[in-house]
Write a protein that holds these residues in place. Sequence first.
Motif, short mmCIF file in Angstrom:
data_model
loop_
_atom_site.label_atom_id
_atom_site.label_comp_id
_atom_site.label_asym_id
_atom_site.label_seq_id
_atom_site.Cartn_x
_atom_site.Cartn_y
_atom_site.Cartn_z
N SER A 247 94.22 33.44 4.80
CA SER A 247 94.38 32.22 5.60
C SER A 247 94.46 32.54 7.07
CB SER A 247 95.63 31.46 5.14
OG SER A 247 95.82 30.31 5.93
N ARG A 248 95.24 33.60 7.44
CA ARG A 248 95.36 33.98 8.85
C ARG A 248 94.03 34.47 9.41
NH1 ARG A 248 100.48 36.16 7.26
NH2 ARG A 248 99.55 38.24 7.11
N LEU A 249 93.32 35.29 8.60
CA LEU A 249 92.02 35.80 9.05
C LEU A 249 91.02 34.66 9.27
CD1 LEU A 249 91.64 38.99 6.82
CD2 LEU A 249 91.92 38.92 9.31
N LEU A 250 90.99 33.69 8.37
CA LEU A 250 90.08 32.54 8.52
C LEU A 250 90.40 31.76 9.79
CD1 LEU A 250 89.79 31.17 4.87
CD2 LEU A 250 87.90 31.95 6.31
N SER A 251 91.68 31.50 9.99
CA SER A 251 92.08 30.72 11.15
C SER A 251 91.75 31.46 12.44
CB SER A 251 93.58 30.42 11.08
OG SER A 251 94.01 29.70 12.21
#
Length: 273
Positions: A247-251
């Motif tokens: 989720s952090r990488l996508l954001s």
Amino acid sequence: MTMSAVDARRRREDTPDTAADFARLATLPAGPEREELSEKLVTAWLPMAHRLAGRFRNRGENLEDLQQVAALGLVKAVDRYDPAHGERFEPFAIPTIVGELKRHFRDHTWDMRVPRRVQELRNKVRLGIRELSLTNGDRSPTVAELAAHTRLSEEDVLAGMEALDSFRALSLDAQMGTRDGEEGPALADRLGEREPGYDTVVAREAVKPHLAGLPERERRILHMRFFRDMTQSSIAEQLGISQMHVSRLLSRTCDRVRRRVEDSPADRELVHA
């Protein structure tokens, strides 16, 4: 002469004493004598009608046209006035004249603001057609005749003639005619609709060059999420990392690509075109 004296003089011109003439008019049958007296009363009250027309002079219409409209309202007021009702002529006539002016603006003025030159051309051509029709009978004046009469170029006459039928907006519910003269579909049915797929194509073309500069893992995550429609949990399981990390990488990656697109003038123009 003081301002109060000017106002008093204008008041006398605007409100002549015609009570006796109106009382006599009410007793006359239709005929030349009644028409002559009516014309006399219209002439007497014409300054008031012109003053009322002057209130509307800054709305894009020629003052002479407005005065003619006001005079028409005055003729109607003289014809309808009955002194037996006890009301003075002035308060009876004013609503009639103003109503005629307002109807003129409702029926003969523009739905949208257009250049003053176009309005003036239309007014000159309309007045020229009206004046020439008095001598031409049923025949419509030619462009050359209108140009000579109005002292406009033929090009300006054509522009004015085009504007005659262009000041009223066409309803989207208007039925469009067919070659056979029958009613066709409504105008709204012929208008195209926005194709959402175009926005997707534009967005993809804008981000494509910036995706190539991303690290391999981030490109792979974006591909799995947005092209293979995988959930974050499925991506995390395949990469051997936590769902929170995905989720952090996508954001972070989406924010980075978005900033690059916004910082690029060519891509920004493409997206907002």
